[in-house]
Design a protein around this motif. Sequence first.
Motif, PDB file in Angstrom:
ATOM      1  N   GLU A  16      45.722  55.747  31.943  1.00  0.00           N
ATOM      2  CA  GLU A  16      46.977  55.167  31.463  1.00  0.00           C
ATOM      3  C   GLU A  16      48.178  55.753  32.197  1.00  0.00           C
ATOM      4  N   GLU A  17      48.076  57.042  32.560  1.00  0.00           N
ATOM      5  CA  GLU A  17      49.156  57.688  33.317  1.00  0.00           C
ATOM      6  C   GLU A  17      49.111  57.271  34.788  1.00  0.00           C
ATOM      7  N   ALA A  37      48.142  54.519  35.929  1.00  0.00           N
ATOM      8  CA  ALA A  37      48.589  53.127  36.046  1.00  0.00           C
ATOM      9  C   ALA A  37      50.082  53.025  36.320  1.00  0.00           C
ATOM     10  N   LYS A  38      50.847  53.979  35.828  1.00  0.00           N
ATOM     11  CA  LYS A  38      52.301  53.927  35.987  1.00  0.00           C
ATOM     12  C   LYS A  38      52.743  54.132  37.434  1.00  0.00           C
ATOM     13  N   PRO A  77      44.837  48.946  28.497  1.00  0.00           N
ATOM     14  CA  PRO A  77      45.824  50.039  28.522  1.00  0.00           C
ATOM     15  C   PRO A  77      46.409  50.287  29.909  1.00  0.00           C
ATOM     16  N   CYS A  78      45.614  50.026  30.948  1.00  0.00           N
ATOM     17  CA  CYS A  78      46.099  50.187  32.320  1.00  0.00           C
ATOM     18  C   CYS A  78      47.069  49.064  32.677  1.00  0.00           C
ATOM     19  N   TYR A  79      46.682  47.834  32.371  1.00  0.00           N
ATOM     20  CA  TYR A  79      47.526  46.692  32.710  1.00  0.00           C
ATOM     21  C   TYR A  79      48.908  46.795  32.051  1.00  0.00           C
ATOM     22  N   LYS A  80      48.951  47.299  30.839  1.00  0.00           N
ATOM     23  CA  LYS A  80      50.225  47.374  30.131  1.00  0.00           C
ATOM     24  C   LYS A  80      51.160  48.421  30.741  1.00  0.00           C
ATOM     25  N   ASN A  81      50.592  49.400  31.450  1.00  0.00           N
ATOM     26  CA  ASN A  81      51.398  50.450  32.076  1.00  0.00           C
ATOM     27  C   ASN A  81      51.637  50.218  33.562  1.00  0.00           C
ATOM     28  N   LYS A  95      52.679  49.149  37.237  1.00  0.00           N
ATOM     29  CA  LYS A  95      53.942  48.677  37.812  1.00  0.00           C
ATOM     30  C   LYS A  95      53.713  47.381  38.576  1.00  0.00           C
TER      31      LYS A  95
END
Length: 419
Positions: free
Chosen positions: A257-258, A260-261, A279-283, A285
């Motif tokens: 998740e981190e 992904a940002k 959770p990855c897609y939502k974070n 860029k």
Amino acid sequence: MEYDIKDIELADAGLERILWADRDMPVLASIRERFERERPLEGVRIGACLHVTTETANLVRTLVAGGAEVYLCASNPLSTQDDTAAALVKHYGVPVFAIKGEDTETYYNHVDAIIDAKPQITMDDGADVVGRIHESRPDALASIIGGTEETTTGVIRLEAMAKQEALKYPIVAVNEAKTKHFFDNRYGTGQSTLDGIVRLTNRLLAGRTFVVSGYGWCGKGLAMRAKGMGCNVVVCEIDPTAALEAHMDGFSVMPREEAAKIADIWVTVTGNLNVIDEPCYKNMKSGAIICNSGHFNSEINIPWLEEHATKKQELKPMVDEYTLEDGRTIVLLAEGRLVNLSGAEGHPASVMDMSFANQALCAEYMLAHAKDMKPDCYVVPEDIDNEIARVKLETLGVTIDTLTDEQIKYMNSWEMGTV
């Protein structure tokens, strides 16, 4: 001879590429020379589900030289080199069932064509033939004496089958040979994955944040090569020891998740399911590029993208851009399938030389020993592994030390301690 390929007229071009690859596969060539003399596979039917590449063609040539009757299908819908398939049919008389870009139905029809040949030895890359036989084609079991498996994902499936006592015949896990995963997985995947990404995107890698999910041998090789290209490499892991190793190798380690940002390019090499997920897609860029170099495209949750995207656009072949509801875009390469084989040519011949030497010798081993082996997943015998390494060194002009008699005696004694 029955076969199903794209275009037989591609055969001559395919032959040239097969012979070019053969120049960098001297270990396999030496095995082929012996097989031609000794014919250890005389009359044996081999059903092979492998990536149909020039390197695989040289393995098939070796098996045929040993007397085997080989039937070949693709182990991934996007990994086939159509000219190679044509050359195997026209110039080597091998029934091939493989077309690059084939749909899922055609893919399994081709797998069934291999099974219909009633193979005595199966040769898998991902365990789709083994899975198909056990799930819906048990009629084929009567003729099978054993098999081999090429890749990590397939070994995971086979070990699960063995643990549940579902596996009906012995299989040698070629992937577990040192001369396979130390080199093919690390150096082959490392180089060919970057090759696929660059060919599909033509993006400069230097200065990009490059996320690698999985720090097994494939992940290690990929992280090392990405770092060498000037990327800022981040590793995501679930195994504490692997994560610690990645940290001490100089890479940033963090949860997905981190990662992904900050990810510019993200590659999965885990052999697991939904590694890049909601959770990855939502974070993530906008503009991030995601792809997979593990065997199955299930490592990326593509159905989530299909469901939540307001727009999907093919920017170029095998480069799809998804626009999410909030306007962010995510770029998926090669439909989430093996980017190194879908977008490029797969591993270089010199590393596949050792991998396929293992395949050829393990087919010979299986034929000789299967009657004494219970249904299970076996490691490659150490003497085969060591002999491949020895011959590879010899072809490279590299010599090594040998133990003296005094050293051998010391290694086999316990009396000598501190002096």
